[in-house]
Structures are given as C-alpha cells and as structure tokens.
Design a protein around this motif. Structure first.
Motif, PDB file in Angstrom:
ATOM      1  N   VAL A  28       0.867  -1.384  -0.081  1.00  0.00           N
ATOM      2  CA  VAL A  28      -0.119  -0.041   0.067  1.00  0.00           C
ATOM      3  C   VAL A  28       0.937   1.170  -0.056  1.00  0.00           C
ATOM      4  CG1 VAL A  28      -1.415   1.315   1.283  1.00  0.00           C
ATOM      5  CG2 VAL A  28      -2.105  -1.035   0.909  1.00  0.00           C
ATOM      6  N   SER A  29       2.038   1.245   0.664  1.00  0.00           N
ATOM      7  CA  SER A  29       2.886   2.195   0.703  1.00  0.00           C
ATOM      8  C   SER A  29       3.417   2.680  -0.690  1.00  0.00           C
ATOM      9  CB  SER A  29       4.194   1.969   1.617  1.00  0.00           C
ATOM     10  OG  SER A  29       4.902   1.079   1.173  1.00  0.00           O
ATOM     11  N   LYS A  30       3.266   1.928  -1.717  1.00  0.00           N
ATOM     12  CA  LYS A  30       3.743   2.429  -2.967  1.00  0.00           C
ATOM     13  C   LYS A  30       3.082   3.617  -3.397  1.00  0.00           C
ATOM     14  CE  LYS A  30       5.398  -1.988  -5.096  1.00  0.00           C
ATOM     15  NZ  LYS A  30       5.256  -2.932  -3.675  1.00  0.00           N
ATOM     16  N   LEU A  31       1.592   3.760  -2.977  1.00  0.00           N
ATOM     17  CA  LEU A  31       1.006   4.892  -3.197  1.00  0.00           C
ATOM     18  C   LEU A  31       1.678   6.170  -2.556  1.00  0.00           C
ATOM     19  CD1 LEU A  31      -1.519   6.429  -4.149  1.00  0.00           C
ATOM     20  CD2 LEU A  31      -2.701   5.928  -1.887  1.00  0.00           C
ATOM     21  N   TRP A  32       2.389   5.971  -1.575  1.00  0.00           N
ATOM     22  CA  TRP A  32       2.878   7.491  -1.125  1.00  0.00           C
ATOM     23  C   TRP A  32       4.217   7.697  -1.818  1.00  0.00           C
ATOM     24  CZ3 TRP A  32      -1.331   7.908   0.964  1.00  0.00           C
ATOM     25  CH2 TRP A  32      -2.058   7.298   1.822  1.00  0.00           C
ATOM     26  N   VAL A  33       4.973   6.782  -2.278  1.00  0.00           N
ATOM     27  CA  VAL A  33       5.913   6.677  -3.339  1.00  0.00           C
ATOM     28  C   VAL A  33       5.334   7.682  -4.705  1.00  0.00           C
ATOM     29  CG1 VAL A  33       8.019   6.007  -4.588  1.00  0.00           C
ATOM     30  CG2 VAL A  33       7.191   5.010  -2.355  1.00  0.00           C
ATOM     31  N   ALA A  34       4.496   6.929  -5.296  1.00  0.00           N
ATOM     32  CA  ALA A  34       3.904   7.486  -6.428  1.00  0.00           C
ATOM     33  C   ALA A  34       3.338   9.168  -6.178  1.00  0.00           C
ATOM     34  CB  ALA A  34       2.714   6.749  -7.156  1.00  0.00           C
ATOM     35  N   LEU A  35       2.814   9.361  -5.055  1.00  0.00           N
ATOM     36  CA  LEU A  35       2.456  10.794  -4.843  1.00  0.00           C
ATOM     37  C   LEU A  35       3.614  11.581  -4.646  1.00  0.00           C
ATOM     38  CD1 LEU A  35      -0.296  10.278  -2.126  1.00  0.00           C
ATOM     39  CD2 LEU A  35      -0.556  11.653  -4.153  1.00  0.00           C
ATOM     40  N   THR A  36       4.625  11.151  -4.180  1.00  0.00           N
ATOM     41  CA  THR A  36       5.700  12.030  -4.065  1.00  0.00           C
ATOM     42  C   THR A  36       6.415  12.229  -5.283  1.00  0.00           C
ATOM     43  OG1 THR A  36       6.178  11.001  -1.701  1.00  0.00           O
ATOM     44  CG2 THR A  36       8.095  12.250  -2.754  1.00  0.00           C
ATOM     45  N   VAL A  37       6.299  11.115  -6.061  1.00  0.00           N
ATOM     46  CA  VAL A  37       7.136  11.347  -7.391  1.00  0.00           C
ATOM     47  C   VAL A  37       6.095  12.512  -8.239  1.00  0.00           C
ATOM     48  CG1 VAL A  37       7.399  10.195  -9.610  1.00  0.00           C
ATOM     49  CG2 VAL A  37       8.184   9.023  -7.465  1.00  0.00           C
ATOM     50  N   PHE A  38       5.047  12.172  -8.333  1.00  0.00           N
ATOM     51  CA  PHE A  38       4.003  13.189  -8.801  1.00  0.00           C
ATOM     52  C   PHE A  38       4.344  14.752  -8.623  1.00  0.00           C
ATOM     53  CE2 PHE A  38       1.815   9.454 -10.570  1.00  0.00           C
ATOM     54  CZ  PHE A  38       1.603   9.788 -11.906  1.00  0.00           C
ATOM     55  N   ASP A  39       4.215  14.772  -7.052  1.00  0.00           N
ATOM     56  CA  ASP A  39       4.395  16.012  -6.577  1.00  0.00           C
ATOM     57  C   ASP A  39       5.854  16.569  -6.936  1.00  0.00           C
ATOM     58  OD1 ASP A  39       3.979  17.985  -4.408  1.00  0.00           O
ATOM     59  OD2 ASP A  39       5.845  17.451  -3.751  1.00  0.00           O
ATOM     60  N   ALA A  40       7.002  15.727  -7.286  1.00  0.00           N
ATOM     61  CA  ALA A  40       8.385  16.161  -7.505  1.00  0.00           C
ATOM     62  C   ALA A  40       8.185  16.732  -9.253  1.00  0.00           C
ATOM     63  CB  ALA A  40       9.133  15.118  -7.456  1.00  0.00           C
ATOM     64  N   ILE A  41       7.137  15.997  -9.844  1.00  0.00           N
ATOM     65  CA  ILE A  41       6.883  16.359 -11.323  1.00  0.00           C
ATOM     66  C   ILE A  41       6.177  17.922 -11.210  1.00  0.00           C
ATOM     67  CG2 ILE A  41       5.655  15.836 -13.200  1.00  0.00           C
ATOM     68  CD1 ILE A  41       6.172  12.743 -12.806  1.00  0.00           C
ATOM     69  N   ASP A  42       5.243  18.028 -10.467  1.00  0.00           N
ATOM     70  CA  ASP A  42       4.456  19.471 -10.522  1.00  0.00           C
ATOM     71  C   ASP A  42       5.465  20.372 -10.020  1.00  0.00           C
ATOM     72  OD1 ASP A  42       2.080  17.978 -10.949  1.00  0.00           O
ATOM     73  OD2 ASP A  42       1.314  17.940  -9.063  1.00  0.00           O
ATOM     74  N   ARG A  43       6.385  20.074  -9.285  1.00  0.00           N
ATOM     75  CA  ARG A  43       7.626  21.111  -8.817  1.00  0.00           C
ATOM     76  C   ARG A  43       8.579  21.401  -9.850  1.00  0.00           C
ATOM     77  NH1 ARG A  43       7.422  22.299  -3.193  1.00  0.00           N
ATOM     78  NH2 ARG A  43       5.590  21.121  -2.133  1.00  0.00           N
ATOM     79  N   GLY A  44       8.440  20.735 -10.822  1.00  0.00           N
ATOM     80  CA  GLY A  44       9.517  20.750 -11.828  1.00  0.00           C
ATOM     81  C   GLY A  44      10.919  20.099 -11.780  1.00  0.00           C
ATOM     82  N   ARG A  45      10.686  19.244 -10.532  1.00  0.00           N
ATOM     83  CA  ARG A  45      11.947  18.436 -10.035  1.00  0.00           C
ATOM     84  C   ARG A  45      12.333  17.080 -10.994  1.00  0.00           C
ATOM     85  NH1 ARG A  45      11.452  19.651  -3.509  1.00  0.00           N
ATOM     86  NH2 ARG A  45      11.610  22.005  -3.736  1.00  0.00           N
ATOM     87  N   MET A  46      11.205  16.712 -11.497  1.00  0.00           N
ATOM     88  CA  MET A  46      11.297  15.351 -12.108  1.00  0.00           C
ATOM     89  C   MET A  46      10.523  15.481 -13.497  1.00  0.00           C
ATOM     90  SD  MET A  46      11.265  12.468  -9.337  1.00  0.00           S
ATOM     91  CE  MET A  46      11.297  11.182 -10.510  1.00  0.00           C
ATOM     92  N   SER A  47      10.459  14.609 -14.609  1.00  0.00           N
ATOM     93  CA  SER A  47       9.695  14.257 -15.477  1.00  0.00           C
ATOM     94  C   SER A  47       9.337  13.105 -15.643  1.00  0.00           C
ATOM     95  CB  SER A  47       9.938  15.267 -16.721  1.00  0.00           C
ATOM     96  OG  SER A  47      11.000  14.266 -17.286  1.00  0.00           O
ATOM     97  N   LEU A  48       8.167  12.651 -16.214  1.00  0.00           N
ATOM     98  CA  LEU A  48       7.825  11.336 -16.641  1.00  0.00           C
ATOM     99  C   LEU A  48       8.843  10.868 -17.574  1.00  0.00           C
ATOM    100  CD1 LEU A  48       3.987  11.889 -16.878  1.00  0.00           C
ATOM    101  CD2 LEU A  48       5.336  10.709 -15.298  1.00  0.00           C
ATOM    102  N   SER A  49       9.410  11.668 -18.484  1.00  0.00           N
ATOM    103  CA  SER A  49      10.458  11.177 -19.450  1.00  0.00           C
ATOM    104  C   SER A  49      11.898  10.919 -18.820  1.00  0.00           C
ATOM    105  CB  SER A  49      10.392  11.923 -20.662  1.00  0.00           C
ATOM    106  OG  SER A  49      10.736  13.410 -20.218  1.00  0.00           O
ATOM    107  N   ASP A  50      12.117  11.354 -17.606  1.00  0.00           N
ATOM    108  CA  ASP A  50      13.317  10.989 -17.121  1.00  0.00           C
ATOM    109  C   ASP A  50      13.686   9.612 -17.258  1.00  0.00           C
ATOM    110  OD1 ASP A  50      13.597  13.733 -16.521  1.00  0.00           O
ATOM    111  OD2 ASP A  50      13.346  13.727 -14.448  1.00  0.00           O
ATOM    112  N   THR A  51      15.054   9.315 -17.319  1.00  0.00           N
ATOM    113  CA  THR A  51      15.505   7.908 -17.292  1.00  0.00           C
ATOM    114  C   THR A  51      16.276   7.631 -15.973  1.00  0.00           C
ATOM    115  OG1 THR A  51      15.955   7.873 -19.755  1.00  0.00           O
ATOM    116  CG2 THR A  51      17.072   6.358 -18.421  1.00  0.00           C
ATOM    117  N   VAL A  52      15.905   6.350 -15.598  1.00  0.00           N
ATOM    118  CA  VAL A  52      16.496   5.780 -14.203  1.00  0.00           C
ATOM    119  C   VAL A  52      17.313   4.583 -14.580  1.00  0.00           C
ATOM    120  CG1 VAL A  52      16.020   4.942 -12.094  1.00  0.00           C
ATOM    121  CG2 VAL A  52      14.581   6.696 -12.707  1.00  0.00           C
TER     122      VAL A  52
END
Length: 391
Positions: free
Chosen positions: A119-143
C-alpha cells in the motif's frame, strides 16, 4: 498548489455562492482540458494506460470539506454492516469508509497502526508526481537500474536488468509499481525521488498524519523476517534460503515486534482521508491527480479483493498490499481505494488486515463484502439527482 486549494482560498473572500460555483466549474473544465492536452514540458507518457469508460476514474466537481458541525451522520445501516463484518472476521482488521463529497466516515478499529506493505507504493507515487509538479522530475526522465539494485519478492522488471543494466523511464516505473506492484520499480522510484526521507517530507508537508513510511523494500522485508539485509539475498532464492535457516524463535520474535509497532504502519481512517484528499485534488495538480487515479484504476492486483464487490458501472481505483506469512499466520493483507458510483458519488475505502490465519478466499470475501455494502447503501437511497456540488 492544487486547483481546489486555490478555490478554497478565493472562497474565503467571496460571499456570493454563484461566483464560487462558477469558479469550481471552471477548475474542472481546466482539469479535463489539461488531462487531454498536456503542455510540451510534460508530454503524455506513452506507457500510461488508456481506460475504457466503465473503468476510468470519473472526473467531476468535488465540493470542499464540509465545515465542522455540518457533516451528516453516516448511514446507520452501513455503519452496522461494517461493524458486523469487522467483528465477524477471525483476525485483527481495520476498516474505514468515507464519503468524499458529504464528509461522513465510518470506522471499525480504524485508529490503530496496521502494516501497509505495498500500500505504501501509493505514497511513493504521490511523492514522485509532486516532484513532477514542482519541476524537479519529469515522466520522461531515465532511471538506471543495475543488478545491485535488485530487491526481493515480486519484481517482474528484474528480467529486464541484464549485466549491462536497464534504463527505465519514470513513466514506465510508475506503471509497473502501481499496476503490478513491482518492488524493483517502486524502490527505483524511491531512490530517484530522494529516498524514504523525501516521502516522509511529502507526507508531513501535505499534513497526511497517521501514515508512516518504512525504509524501503529490502530493509523492511529483511527486518520483518529477522535478517539484516545483504545484497546477496536478491540473487536467486537467496532471501528464502537465509530466512528458512533462521531459528523459528528468531523469526517469530521479529514478526511479533513488527506487528506490535509496524515501521510502515498506517491508520485505516487516515488512509481513507488521504484517498479522499487525493480525489478532491488537494495533493497534486489536476494533471497529476488524473494520471495517478488512472494508474490506480488500471491495477491488475487483487481482483478478488474490494474490486469484486464493486457494482456495474462503478469506477474503481486502488492499491493492494500483502505481507509475509509465518506458520500459517498472514500479515499485512490490505486493499485501499476509491469507488465512484455511476452518478458520480465517490467513497474512499481502506480494509487492512494486520494478522489472521484465515485462508485467502475468506480474506478476499471480507474485502469484497465491504465494497458490496457501500454499493448496496448507495443504491438503496433510490433515484436521486447528482450529488451536491455537481450541478
């Protein structure tokens, strides 16, 4: 800041209800438009699933949280059913149901801390999308994912990580983590977004209380089993061999300690509230909110849990979690999600089983019965106009 938050601030300075209502309608139209046509800086990820109308999240206006003293009492029949289901289950379970629009909620044992597991994967996803909203990450970034990053248990992406490693986009990792509960994808996102500290900071910043975030999959699962993590455990069946070599007394003591005060614990009541806030647009931008709900609606895990109790025409978006078992005792067996009726009323649900010896079909039946009870209560109100705030 989300659209709904902006609206609520404006509403404090506006006295005419018609003006406020027009602002709400404009915000929803903007959310729908930006979901369909994203700016070049955030191109729509090709890996994001396209949903059929029957399963796609319903994007409609959600009124602000009612003021204290104006929240209606929860339906007595539903409250009685939830209480009966909780008491009748042979195990420790917490159940929470919240009407996202009206604000009422029902809780059975919902204020204790229950192991979240995936269930905690939801909080990771929220944190990632929040970082995207803040311009710190993008969906196309490569990991970059290498063999040294492998984890334990369910990780389908492991097959893509050869000797030379594997490059995955943030979009691909989100899809794998949220729809198939891939542990490797999730821990790769967690590492990229800044680790457990970043998730905890997001929870604190968003005032999501009653929700803990653990140390990541490897340390969490090793500690629960009574082990100290070694990367060799990720090779083949190394983890299982090491775990089975431990004395039963060591494993039992570690599991009991975890259950008594789970490092990844969460209160079902607060999980349901967090889901409601996600649905209302309080946590992310409209675009990111819609993308995350779409991923949750596309989840392939736990089809016989709460989803099995969802009614025809209902939209369902969720995240499951499943913990370790020892001597026939199952732990951290969970399902949390949002159910939206055909007319647009949304309910946030959390069913979290801390421990039980009941077989999987019995656990699944409890979860589907909770969802089924919500559907029955909603339909039992008879024909009605659209919920408040939708006009």
């Amino acid at each position: 800041m989300g659209i709904v938050q902006v609206q609520d601030r404006i509403a404090k300075h506006v006295t005419k209800g018609a003006v406020i209502q027009n602002l709400r309608r404009s915000a929803i139209l903007f959310a729908l438009a930006t979901t369909a046509c994203v700016s070049p800086s955030q191109p729509p990820p090709p890996a994001m699933p396209a949903l059929s109308p029957a399963r796609a999240p319903v994007v409609v206006a959600i009124p602000p949280t009612p003021l204290p003293g104006t929240i209606p009492r929860p339906p007595a029949a539903l409250a009685a059913t939830i209480k009966r289901l909780g008491r009748g289950f042979d195990g420790i379970v917490g159940i929470a149901v919240r009407d996202v629009q009206a604000g009422w909620f029902i809780s059975f044992n919902g204020s204790g801390y229950f192991p979240q597991q995936s269930v905690s994967k939801l909080w990771v996803a929220l944190t990632v999308f929040d970082a995207i909203d803040r311009g710190r990450m993008s969906l196309s970034d490569t990991v970059r994912i290498e063999r040294k990053d492998l984890v334990v248990f369910h990780q389908p992406m492991r097959g893509k990580v050869g000797a030379a490693g594997y490059d995955a986009s943030v979009s691909e990792l989100l899809l794998a983590a949220m729809t198939t509960s891939d542990n490797l994808a999730n821990d790769s996102l967690l590492r990229t977004v800044g680790g457990p500290g970043a998730v905890r900071a997001f929870l604190a910043r968003s005032q999501l209380t009653g929700i803990r975030f653990g140390p990541g999959e490897r340390l969490l699962q090793a500690g629960t089993a009574g082990l100290t993590w070694r990367q060799s455990y990720a090779d083949g069946n190394g983890f299982y061999v090491a775990r089975s070599a431990l004395p039963m007394s060591v494993r039992r003591a570690a599991l009991d300690k975890y259950l008594a005060d789970p490092i990844d614990g969460a209160q079902p009541e607060q999980v349901a509230l967090a889901l409601a806030r996600l649905r209302k647009g309080d946590l992310l931008s409209p675009v990111s909110t819609q993308r995350l709900l779409t991923l949750m609606a596309s989840s392939k895990t736990g089809p016989q849990r709460m989803r099995a109790g969802s009614g025809p025409g209902w939209a369902f978006a969720h995240k499951t979690g499943t913990g370790q078992e020892l001597g026939g005792e199952a732990t951290g067996y969970n399902d949390i999600g949002l159910m939206t009726s055909p007319d647009g009323r949304t309910y946030a649900l959390a069913v979290m089983i801390k421990t039980t010896r009941q077989p999987i079909p019995v656990r699944q039946r409890l979860m589907s019965d909770v969802a089924r009870a919500v559907v029955a209560q909603d339909m039992g109100e008879g024909p009605r106009a659209a919920p408040r705030g939708y006009r």
